[in-house]
Enzyme design. Structure first.
Site: not given
Length: 377
Positions: A244, A216-217, A140-141, A268, A192
């Site tokens: 989460d 993630n990423a 989402a960057q 996050d 990332h």
């Protein structure tokens, strides 16, 4: 003038549970003593409560409708909202952005680091999440990824102290950057990234210490191409994870906990944390909160609405003991940054603590001895 405070309950210490009292000085913000109670001294009402170390969150983008990249009073609002959920110290986390935007954000963060405003969590410093990431794994960057240099990072560090920095080590020159940053004492972690298993191992050998939001990423684990996830599971001592139960399946969380001794939890969190469903900003990106998640227009997960008290409850719900869960939301993150006086309850440590009922709902939060107003902070 010394102001003494005393709480009773089941106190979690580094040596295990103590049924008794914890005494701390609100002026110094330090714990004076933890003492067990027996016989007539036993406080039966206090026995209904758990007293744990305050939560330590090393990956915080926002809360309360504010984003760290907004500058102004954003970080103060964010630190106040997270304190209401038991986070007693945190890292203000930036987004990949033009360098001028990052500089503006850091200038606004610096005063809150230098002096903690009343009613807020302690902002320990900055987590620079980009722009030194792989443009092919932005998550989402925003698309402002670029190659880094020691000189540029030191320029940013002079504006506000960078305690943690995310780097994609496979990018040209970045393995050298990892080594140079680690030599300065900065904590470097991998994220990332489209790097291979071998590139991840090389980064760890050159001074990287952890991984940004594990799974993630980053390049995935395959039995013939282990990817960056494989490097983390095989070699890491520390890594973030977002518990989460949306970003990562409970089974994958438990697998990571078996593989990485000091796996610790982060939120996050975004501006949508603590806010109703709707549209918010994450750096320069518009994100949408709906059904407990935060996503870009194309459906990509974009941070979370998680708070650390819910992270604790989630860990217990997937089978961890309360003592183990506490380490994952407090102690291990503090250890990662070398903070021996936070993330644990012992004499001389900061009086950063949370009080919970038997259902693990927050009853009280203290940051450096100051009681936080949970309703109107």
């Amino acid at each position: 003038m010394s102001l003494q405070q005393q709480l009773h309950g089941q106190v979690l210490t580094p040596d295990g549970w103590v049924h008794g009292q914890i005494r701390f000085d609100q002026t110094s913000g330090r714990i004076d003593a933890i003492a067990s109670e027996t016989g007539d001294a036993r406080d039966t009402a206090g026995s209904e409560y758990y007293i744990l170390p305050g939560f330590v969150d090393l990956h915080v983008h926002g809360a309360g409708g504010k984003d760290t990249m907004e500058a102004g009073d954003a970080v103060q609002v964010i630190a106040r909202e997270h304190a209401r959920h038991g986070t007693t110290s945190l890292l203000a986390t930036t987004m990949t952005a033009p360098m001028a935007d990052i500089e503006v954000a850091l200038r606004a963060i610096q005063p809150v680091i230098a002096q903690r405003p009343s009613g807020t969590a302690r902002v320990l410093g900055v987590h620079l999440e980009g722009p030194y990431i792989n443009p092919g794994k932005l998550g989402a960057q925003p698309d402002f990824a670029g190659l880094g240099s020691l000189q540029q990072v030191q320029h940013l560090h002079a504006i506000a102290p960078i305690r943690l920095i995310t780097v994609a080590p496979e990018m040209p020159g970045h393995l050298d950057l990892v080594r140079e940053l680690a030599a300065t004492g900065m904590q470097v972690q991998i994220g990332h990234t489209l790097g291979t298993y071998e590139e991840g191992v090389a980064a760890l050998e050159n001074g990287a210490k952890g991984f940004t939001h594990l799974y993630n990423a980053m390049s995935r684990l395959d039995h013939r191409a282990p990817g960056m996830v494989g490097a983390a599971l095989a070699h890491a001592q520390f890594s973030e994870i977002i518990p989460d139960l949306l970003h990562v399946h409970p089974g994958a969380i438990r697998a990571a906990m078996r593989a990485i001794p000091h796996l610790y939890c982060v939120t996050d969190s975004t501006a949508a944390s603590g806010m109703p469903d709707g549209q918010y900003m994450l750096g320069r990106q518009v994100v949408h909160k709906c059904l407990g998640g935060v996503r870009l227009e194309d459906g990509t997960l974009a941070g979370s609405t998680l708070t650390m008290d819910q992270a604790l409850r989630n860990l217990v719900s997937i089978g961890l003991s309360l003592e183990e869960a506490s380490k994952r939301v407090s102690t291990y993150a503090a250890d990662y940054l070398g903070l021996t006086e936070r993330g644990r309850l012992s004499a001389g440590a900061f009086a950063d603590l949370v009080v919970l009922d038997r259902q693990l709902n927050l009853i009280a939060v203290y940051v450096e001895g100051e009681k936080i107003d949970l309703a109107n902070a």
